[in-house]
Design a protein around this motif. Structure first.
Motif, PDB file in Angstrom:
ATOM      1  N   SER A  23       5.604   1.092  36.940  1.00  0.00           N
ATOM      2  CA  SER A  23       4.441   1.253  37.811  1.00  0.00           C
ATOM      3  C   SER A  23       4.803   2.103  39.010  1.00  0.00           C
ATOM      4  O   SER A  23       5.919   2.074  39.487  1.00  0.00           O
ATOM      5  CB  SER A  23       3.930  -0.109  38.265  1.00  0.00           C
ATOM      6  OG  SER A  23       4.913  -0.737  39.059  1.00  0.00           O
ATOM      7  N   THR A  24       3.847   2.858  39.484  1.00  0.00           N
ATOM      8  CA  THR A  24       4.102   3.754  40.601  1.00  0.00           C
ATOM      9  C   THR A  24       3.788   3.050  41.908  1.00  0.00           C
ATOM     10  O   THR A  24       2.668   2.690  42.187  1.00  0.00           O
ATOM     11  CB  THR A  24       3.257   5.036  40.475  1.00  0.00           C
ATOM     12  OG1 THR A  24       1.905   4.660  40.405  1.00  0.00           O
ATOM     13  CG2 THR A  24       3.659   5.832  39.265  1.00  0.00           C
ATOM     14  N   THR A  25       4.863   2.876  42.701  1.00  0.00           N
ATOM     15  CA  THR A  25       4.764   2.260  44.016  1.00  0.00           C
ATOM     16  C   THR A  25       5.917   2.745  44.868  1.00  0.00           C
ATOM     17  O   THR A  25       6.818   3.376  44.366  1.00  0.00           O
ATOM     18  CB  THR A  25       4.806   0.723  43.892  1.00  0.00           C
ATOM     19  OG1 THR A  25       5.892   0.384  43.061  1.00  0.00           O
ATOM     20  CG2 THR A  25       3.527   0.162  43.301  1.00  0.00           C
ATOM     21  N   ALA A  26       5.955   2.440  46.157  1.00  0.00           N
ATOM     22  CA  ALA A  26       7.005   2.932  47.052  1.00  0.00           C
ATOM     23  C   ALA A  26       8.102   1.914  47.216  1.00  0.00           C
ATOM     24  O   ALA A  26       7.864   0.733  47.172  1.00  0.00           O
ATOM     25  CB  ALA A  26       6.417   3.270  48.418  1.00  0.00           C
ATOM     26  N   GLN A  65      21.512  10.423  34.736  1.00  0.00           N
ATOM     27  CA  GLN A  65      20.193  10.915  35.075  1.00  0.00           C
ATOM     28  C   GLN A  65      19.706  10.130  36.286  1.00  0.00           C
ATOM     29  O   GLN A  65      19.777   8.899  36.293  1.00  0.00           O
ATOM     30  CB  GLN A  65      19.213  10.754  33.913  1.00  0.00           C
ATOM     31  CG  GLN A  65      19.559  11.665  32.754  1.00  0.00           C
ATOM     32  CD  GLN A  65      18.578  11.535  31.621  1.00  0.00           C
ATOM     33  OE1 GLN A  65      18.088  10.461  31.333  1.00  0.00           O
ATOM     34  NE2 GLN A  65      18.294  12.642  30.969  1.00  0.00           N
ATOM     35  N   VAL A  66      19.238  10.856  37.290  1.00  0.00           N
ATOM     36  CA  VAL A  66      18.785  10.262  38.544  1.00  0.00           C
ATOM     37  C   VAL A  66      17.325  10.644  38.741  1.00  0.00           C
ATOM     38  O   VAL A  66      16.988  11.837  38.753  1.00  0.00           O
ATOM     39  CB  VAL A  66      19.628  10.789  39.730  1.00  0.00           C
ATOM     40  CG1 VAL A  66      19.192  10.149  41.037  1.00  0.00           C
ATOM     41  CG2 VAL A  66      21.112  10.583  39.479  1.00  0.00           C
ATOM     42  N   LEU A  67      16.438   9.639  38.885  1.00  0.00           N
ATOM     43  CA  LEU A  67      15.035   9.934  39.138  1.00  0.00           C
ATOM     44  C   LEU A  67      14.915  10.609  40.498  1.00  0.00           C
ATOM     45  O   LEU A  67      15.407  10.099  41.503  1.00  0.00           O
ATOM     46  CB  LEU A  67      14.192   8.656  39.109  1.00  0.00           C
ATOM     47  CG  LEU A  67      12.690   8.849  39.332  1.00  0.00           C
ATOM     48  CD1 LEU A  67      12.062   9.642  38.181  1.00  0.00           C
ATOM     49  CD2 LEU A  67      11.997   7.500  39.474  1.00  0.00           C
ATOM     50  N   ILE A  68      14.274  11.760  40.519  1.00  0.00           N
ATOM     51  CA  ILE A  68      14.084  12.515  41.757  1.00  0.00           C
ATOM     52  C   ILE A  68      13.048  11.800  42.614  1.00  0.00           C
ATOM     53  O   ILE A  68      12.039  11.334  42.111  1.00  0.00           O
ATOM     54  CB  ILE A  68      13.628  13.953  41.443  1.00  0.00           C
ATOM     55  CG1 ILE A  68      14.695  14.669  40.612  1.00  0.00           C
ATOM     56  CG2 ILE A  68      13.314  14.713  42.727  1.00  0.00           C
ATOM     57  CD1 ILE A  68      14.232  15.984  40.010  1.00  0.00           C
ATOM     58  N   THR A  79      20.728   1.746  31.738  1.00  0.00           N
ATOM     59  CA  THR A  79      19.696   2.119  32.704  1.00  0.00           C
ATOM     60  C   THR A  79      19.609   1.076  33.798  1.00  0.00           C
ATOM     61  O   THR A  79      19.563  -0.116  33.516  1.00  0.00           O
ATOM     62  CB  THR A  79      18.324   2.259  32.019  1.00  0.00           C
ATOM     63  OG1 THR A  79      18.423   3.270  31.027  1.00  0.00           O
ATOM     64  CG2 THR A  79      17.233   2.616  33.008  1.00  0.00           C
ATOM     65  N   LEU A  80      19.577   1.529  35.025  1.00  0.00           N
ATOM     66  CA  LEU A  80      19.400   0.658  36.182  1.00  0.00           C
ATOM     67  C   LEU A  80      18.088   1.024  36.851  1.00  0.00           C
ATOM     68  O   LEU A  80      17.832   2.196  37.110  1.00  0.00           O
ATOM     69  CB  LEU A  80      20.541   0.836  37.184  1.00  0.00           C
ATOM     70  CG  LEU A  80      21.887   0.244  36.770  1.00  0.00           C
ATOM     71  CD1 LEU A  80      22.592   1.147  35.788  1.00  0.00           C
ATOM     72  CD2 LEU A  80      22.739   0.045  37.986  1.00  0.00           C
ATOM     73  N   THR A  81      17.268   0.013  37.113  1.00  0.00           N
ATOM     74  CA  THR A  81      15.989   0.215  37.780  1.00  0.00           C
ATOM     75  C   THR A  81      15.986  -0.622  39.055  1.00  0.00           C
ATOM     76  O   THR A  81      16.291  -1.817  39.016  1.00  0.00           O
ATOM     77  CB  THR A  81      14.825  -0.223  36.861  1.00  0.00           C
ATOM     78  OG1 THR A  81      14.941   0.483  35.619  1.00  0.00           O
ATOM     79  CG2 THR A  81      13.487   0.085  37.501  1.00  0.00           C
ATOM     80  N   GLY A 118       8.955   5.571  38.612  1.00  0.00           N
ATOM     81  CA  GLY A 118       9.274   6.065  37.278  1.00  0.00           C
ATOM     82  C   GLY A 118       8.717   7.450  37.067  1.00  0.00           C
ATOM     83  O   GLY A 118       7.910   7.944  37.859  1.00  0.00           O
ATOM     84  N   ALA A 119       9.146   8.082  35.988  1.00  0.00           N
ATOM     85  CA  ALA A 119       8.647   9.410  35.661  1.00  0.00           C
ATOM     86  C   ALA A 119       7.179   9.305  35.264  1.00  0.00           C
ATOM     87  O   ALA A 119       6.785   8.373  34.589  1.00  0.00           O
ATOM     88  CB  ALA A 119       9.463  10.004  34.516  1.00  0.00           C
ATOM     89  N   GLU A 120       6.391  10.239  35.696  1.00  0.00           N
ATOM     90  CA  GLU A 120       4.951  10.232  35.385  1.00  0.00           C
ATOM     91  C   GLU A 120       4.703  11.006  34.123  1.00  0.00           C
ATOM     92  O   GLU A 120       5.305  11.953  33.827  1.00  0.00           O
ATOM     93  CB  GLU A 120       4.172  10.864  36.537  1.00  0.00           C
ATOM     94  CG  GLU A 120       4.411  10.178  37.842  1.00  0.00           C
ATOM     95  CD  GLU A 120       3.474   9.006  38.078  1.00  0.00           C
ATOM     96  OE1 GLU A 120       2.327   9.061  37.621  1.00  0.00           O
ATOM     97  OE2 GLU A 120       3.897   8.046  38.719  1.00  0.00           O
TER      98      GLU A 120
END
Length: 188
Positions: free
Chosen positions: A9-12, A92-95, A175-177, A186-188
């Motif tokens: 989910s997209t959140t800050a 891989q690092v989420l930007i 994978t670490l979240t 997460g990637a959109e």
């Protein structure tokens, strides 16, 4: 390994990290194959030297990529991720602008059994480079998996291990979240 889109989910993210908390690691095993990630440090030395119990300060995604670059990894952008590779291993690092990466994926390519062994050897240093806390807990859990897919929680990280076979790029993935992330996680 192909970059798997992690639909979160997209959140800050909050700026507070409490990975050193005495939260026990719990795990479940599954046979599902999923991609995961890991993180490196922003140190310019060739081999990080902190003790396994030492809590390291959080690094942003850009600092993690800079740390891997300083370790002679070749880094490039692949959609929403920066991918840093050396030999058969990659990160891989989420930007994003979170206080620490929302997603880190550590990978080793090759036949699943050999890749799982290579990943277990790669993880301790990669987690230190990325300033992931608690590093030792995650590395120990991965070794205990002995190549079996599973999930656990360590500090403020949701951790998932899987292998891929019969694909264009077989291998093992950790994978670490960031559980503290609340937006754009997460990637959109």
């Amino acid at each position: 390994m192909a970059c798997a889109a992690l639909l979160v989910s997209t959140t800050a993210c909050s700026g507070k990290s409490d990975d050193g908390a005495a939260e026990p690691a719990t795990s479940t095993s599954s046979s599902a194959s999923t991609s995961t990630s890991a993180t490196p440090t922003a140190s310019s030395s060739s081999t990080p030297q902190s003790s396994p119990a030492e809590t390291l300060p959080d690094l942003t995604a850009a600092q993690v990529v800079a740390a891997f670059t300083a370790q002679q990894y070749r880094c490039s952008t692949d959609e929403a991720y920066q991918t840093c590779s050396k030999g058969s291993t990659s990160v891989q690092v989420l930007i994003g602008t979170h206080p620490r990466p929302a997603v880190l994926s550590l990978q080793a390519s090759g036949a699943p059994a050999e890749a799982a062994t290579a990943l277990s050897e790669f993880v301790p240093q990669a987690l230190e480079v990325a300033h992931v806390n608690p590093r030792a807990t995650i590395a120990d859990w991965l070794k205990q998996q002995q190549g079996k897919a599973g999930t656990t929680t360590a500090g403020n990280w949701a951790v998932e291990f899987s292998t891929e076979s019969g694909t264009e790029r077989p291998g093992a993935i950790l994978t670490l979240t960031d559980k503290l992330c609340k937006a754009n996680c997460g990637a959109e």
